[in-house]
Design an enzyme around this catalytic site. Sequence first.
Site: not given
Ligand SMILES: Cc1cc2nc3c(=O)[nH]c(=O)nc-3n(C[C@H](O)[C@H](O)[C@H](O)COP(=O)(O)OP(=O)(O)OC[C@H]3O[C@@H](n4cnc5c(N)ncnc54)[C@H](O)[C@@H]3O)c2cc1C
Length: 448
Positions: A242, A250, A332
């Site tokens: 990184r 992982y 992931p």
């Molecule tokens: C704890 C965790 C660890 C992860 N670790 C990894 C990893 O190690 N490697 C990897 O590849 N992927 C990982 N992921 C998955 C990765 O983060 C996601 O695949 C990626 O971020 C998808 O993007 P997204 O925008 O669809 O969703 P997200 O990144 O989940 O973003 C969703 C956003 O919506 C907001 N939100 C949720 N519910 C509401 C609501 N009701 N009202 C308003 N806002 C809301 C959240 O606060 C967040 O900011 C992880 C995810 C989590 C949650």
Amino acid sequence: MSVESHVDVLVIGAGPAGLMCAHGLKRAGVNVRVIDKRPKKVAAGQADGIQPRTIEVLQSYGLAERLLREGNQMHMAGFYNPSPKGGIERTGRAADVTAPTARYPFEVTLHQGAIEAIFLDSMREMGLEVDRPIVPSALELSTDEKVLKDPNSYAVKATLNHLDSEDGKTETGVVEIVHAKYVLGSDGAHSWVRKTMGINMDGEQTDYIWGVVDLVPKTDFPDIRNRCAIHSNNGSCMIIPREGDKVRLYIQLSENDVVVDRATGRVDKEKTKVGPEELLEVGRKSLSPYKIDKVGDIDWWTIYLIGQRVASKFSVHERVFIAGDACHTHSPKAGQGMNASMNDTHNLIWKLTHVLRQWADISLLKTYEFERRKYAQDLIEFDKKFAKLFSGKPRSDEFQDGVSHEEFLEAFQTFGGFTSGIGITTRPHLHLLFPTSWNQSTNPSLIV
Ligand SMILES: Cc1cc2nc3c(=O)[nH]c(=O)nc-3n(C[C@H](O)[C@H](O)[C@H](O)COP(=O)(O)OP(=O)(O)OC[C@H]3O[C@@H](n4cnc5c(N)ncnc54)[C@H](O)[C@@H]3O)c2cc1C
């Protein structure tokens, strides 16, 4: 206190999918608002891999330069398997990306918080901030056909509740009514928008549990700055180099290692005995006879539960859309989560812009689900095959059914076009854009 406002597009959720959408729409001059329930953006950890095609997409929005400056470039992959002498040995190396036509033939690794910061800073320059912490409490979609057919009608009414900016939970009493032409639910794997709109997730109910540790390593492992797939008789592990000197491990865990809160579908970290030190210990066993330790504290860690599922639909009447983890989840291992999420909304940005400007017929929006749901289904199929190879026992004299190095390498290279994003194609879908009653003279403004 209650306020009422109008907006062209309301984005719910400011993760990678939502930020890509809000940023792109703002850049195109669309009236967009983005809300998130978190009081602050992600600071560290979560997803961290940006694929070659996504770098090209970010470049088209003027965002790649900073990504390349701050991120780590991953050019090489190493493969380790059990050694006849005990422990592991290197069985091969290959280019990390098998996409000869890629403009950027490598992956960039950088934590999600830093990637989100690239969008947030660029949005700020254009005068757009994420409104937080705010959650939606109701979403009403018009049932009037005339309203739904008019691309510039305010067909969706959202009720938004402001939360306390310190704890991010307590309601402040400020309630807003927002009338939106279009709404995007980019609110993650447990999407409130998806559930509220009654959209199901299709797929088997098996969930995989992953342990992740980010650290600065002290090690004699020779490939620590390359992506490595390690198959050992003590379990499988993946190494991701990184930004800075950081490295991510992982580690796939089993249901016996963790306690899952079935009500929320999340790992109960308080009751689970596995923590960052235990995860590092599993990594140590996989890497033996090489040694690995950490310099300073562990930077970030998590244990998270993820299933391989795709939403039954990606929109309701092409007025409320879902994108990213809200409509597809997978492991992931191939580093696709953030990429798939950002590319969903990259697909939607120009279509919404064209429809709002009346440069294209509203039916253009149907192609979003057609294209991105097919891609998500392909991604799950790929993930299932890759997961089997990654998690399978290594082949040995005693275990002839195990996964051989050649098998793993072949899959890694065969799927290169797909995982890099460069080889992804879309089936023709003229039937969606040109219904049988359509002809050029009656609708000359259609631009696709
Ligand atoms: C704890 C965790 C660890 C992860 N670790 C990894 C990893 O190690 N490697 C990897 O590849 N992927 C990982 N992921 C998955 C990765 O983060 C996601 O695949 C990626 O971020 C998808 O993007 P997204 O925008 O669809 O969703 P997200 O990144 O989940 O973003 C969703 C956003 O919506 C907001 N939100 C949720 N519910 C509401 C609501 N009701 N009202 C308003 N806002 C809301 C959240 O606060 C967040 O900011 C992880 C995810 C989590 C949650």
